[in-house]
Design a protein around this motif. Structure first.
Motif, PDB file in Angstrom:
ATOM      1  N   TYR A   1       0.409  -1.382  -0.196  1.00 34.00           N
ATOM      2  CA  TYR A   1       0.288   0.307   0.008  1.00 34.00           C
ATOM      3  C   TYR A   1       1.145   1.401  -0.066  1.00 34.00           C
ATOM      4  O   TYR A   1       1.830   1.446   1.196  1.00 34.00           O
TER       5      TYR A   1
ATOM      6  N   SER B   1      -1.683   0.723   7.218  1.00 32.74           N
ATOM      7  CA  SER B   1      -1.839  -0.377   7.343  1.00 32.74           C
ATOM      8  C   SER B   1      -1.421  -1.486   8.499  1.00 32.74           C
ATOM      9  O   SER B   1      -1.738  -2.937   8.592  1.00 32.74           O
TER      10      SER B   1
ATOM     11  N   ARG C   1      -4.263  -4.604   8.589  1.00 29.72           N
ATOM     12  CA  ARG C   1      -3.824  -6.006   8.306  1.00 29.72           C
ATOM     13  C   ARG C   1      -3.815  -6.979   9.359  1.00 29.72           C
ATOM     14  O   ARG C   1      -3.774  -8.273   9.136  1.00 29.72           O
TER      15      ARG C   1
HETATM   16  O1  PMV Z   1       0.112   1.875   7.381  1.00 25.62           O
HETATM   17  P1  PMV Z   1       0.950   2.973   6.618  1.00 25.62           P
HETATM   18  O2  PMV Z   1       0.457   4.493   6.621  1.00 25.62           O
HETATM   19  O3  PMV Z   1       2.815   3.252   8.087  1.00 25.62           O
HETATM   20  O4  PMV Z   1       2.427   3.107   5.443  1.00 25.62           O
HETATM   21  C1  PMV Z   1       2.861   1.766   5.274  1.00 25.62           C
HETATM   22  C2  PMV Z   1       3.546   1.090   4.286  1.00 25.62           C
HETATM   23  C3  PMV Z   1       4.018   0.363   3.487  1.00 25.62           C
HETATM   24  O5  PMV Z   1       4.820  -0.836   4.809  1.00 25.62           O
HETATM   25  C4  PMV Z   1       4.974   0.837   3.419  1.00 25.62           C
HETATM   26  C5  PMV Z   1       3.756  -0.976   2.643  1.00 25.62           C
HETATM   27  C6  PMV Z   1       2.392  -1.573   3.217  1.00 25.62           C
HETATM   28  O6  PMV Z   1       1.714  -2.232   2.642  1.00 25.62           O
HETATM   29  O7  PMV Z   1       2.551  -1.617   4.558  1.00 25.62           O
END
Ligand code: PMV
Length: 369
Positions: free
Chosen positions: A34, A169, A172
């Motif tokens: 993502y 993320s 998930r």
């Molecule tokens: O959840 P965030 O905003 O910290 O973004 C995470 C982005 C990545 O770790 C690079 C990709 C992912 O899908 O976890």
């Protein structure tokens, strides 16, 4: 769009006994990344991840009816037993931002204690584990006060939705083994607003190992938040989102069949694409370090020489996640020890594997120190 705002979730403070809720929630590592968002934390493409096990956050939420009449969130916050004003401010802002979903939060005095299983200085992003642990505590509290989240599905959907608002993320991390976030044809029940468990996978992936090699424990020079924002003007953004969709479809086939070579090729391409997008941003930036590249080259040489299914991926940082099936663990650990650890900061690594997801802890438990 789901609307979780609910002005009826108000308590009669005189009837509320103080209580405590505790959850342990793991980090996750994305296989399809993502990277790029819109609206209120909605993803520009669907993503899929392995839920981890040893890298986790434990959070306790203590609550008691408020005596004063102030209208804000009344919060005390401890991280590894110490007050952390910067973390506290972040959590306070987050709780204020969801007061229309959980209006009862403004009626309580809250004490949140949080701790990670991994050293804070390991350069491991803890927002996925910490925001999912907090979201689970909040949903448990809602259920305890109002009995509103009886079915597992209602509880998980809402916890994942709330975790997403805290850190994309994180949504998930709510599920065991693998989770998909974002509308995609590979999971009919999928949504941009919360993640769902993804179980159409060969058993080999359920015991996959993840050696997290700490190339640098320093704080990142560009945060994920800034990285997502830079995707807005990235000339490759549109084809990238399309590519992620196509790769997810292809990855789902290798997840089902157990074709490790196809799996590894897609996963490595994804990791390098993520970093290529950073280099192609305006302004450009680099989060990989020379030793990230040294490890990548060594892994590829090892694979060529041994034919063993050892693959890598990266988050938005310099550290390398080695992904491999359990049956080659001894050989990988030997190679890691002899060849890869010298590229790591103080030979540091975390021995992790695909896990079963969050667990609710006994409310008497002390959080990870
Ligand atoms: O959840 P965030 O905003 O910290 O973004 C995470 C982005 C990545 O770790 C690079 C990709 C992912 O899908 O976890």
């Amino acid at each position: 769009m789901i609307d979780y705002t609910n002005p009826n979730l108000i308590i009669e403070t005189a009837k509320i006994e103080p209580g405590k809720i505790a959850w342990r929630s793991p980090s996750n590592i994305a296989l399809i990344k993502y990277w790029g968002k819109h609206g209120r934390q909605l993803p520009s493409n669907p993503s899929i991840s392995f839920t981890l096990d040893h890298a986790f956050t434990e959070t306790t939420l203590e609550y008691a009816p408020k005596t004063g009449v102030d209208q804000g969130i009344d919060l005390q916050f401890f991280f590894h037993k110490e007050e952390q004003p910067a973390f506290k401010a972040k959590i306070q802002k987050f709780l204020e931002s969801i007061h229309d979903i959980f209006p009862f939060l403004r009626q309580l005095h809250l004490t949140i204690r949080s701790g990670n299983s991994f050293p804070h200085s390991a350069g491991i992003a803890s927002s996925a584990s910490s925001m999912s642990a907090l979201a689970l505590c909040l949903c448990s509290l809602e259920h305890e006060l109002f009995g509103t989240l009886e079915s597992d599905q209602d509880f998980h959907n809402k916890a994942s939705y709330i975790a997403r608002l805290g850190s994309g993320s994180a949504c998930r991390s709510i599920y065991s083994h693998l989770a998909v976030w974002g509308k995609t044809s590979i999971a009919p029940n999928s949504s941009d607003e919360y993640a769902v468990e993804y179980s159409d996978v060969n058993d080999i992936y359920k015991s996959f190992q993840d050696s997290i090699l700490i190339v640098s424990a320093k704080e990142k020079s560009v945060s994920s938040r800034a990285g997502h924002a830079l995707m807005e003007n990235n000339v490759f953004a549109k084809p990238r989102f399309e590519q992620a969709r196509m790769r997810l479809n292809r990855l789902s086939e290798s997840l089902k069949s157990g074709d490790l070579e196809a799996f590894g090729t897609i996963v490595e391409d994804e990791a390098l694409t993520l970093h290529a997008l950073m280099m192609a941003s305006t302004p450009s930036y680099l989060l990989m370090e020379p030793n990230s590249l040294n490890i990548i080259n060594e892994v590829r040489a090892f694979r060529k020489e041994t034919n063993l299914p050892l693959y890598f991926t990266l988050d938005a940082g310099p550290n390398i996640h080695l992904l491999y099936p359990g049956y080659i663990r001894d050989k990988v650990l030997k190679f890691q020890e002899e060849v890869l650890l010298p590229y790591c900061e103080d030979n540091m690594w975390i021995d992790d594997h695909v896990g079963i997801g969050p667990i609710e802890l006994d409310s008497d438990s002390e959080v990870a120190q």
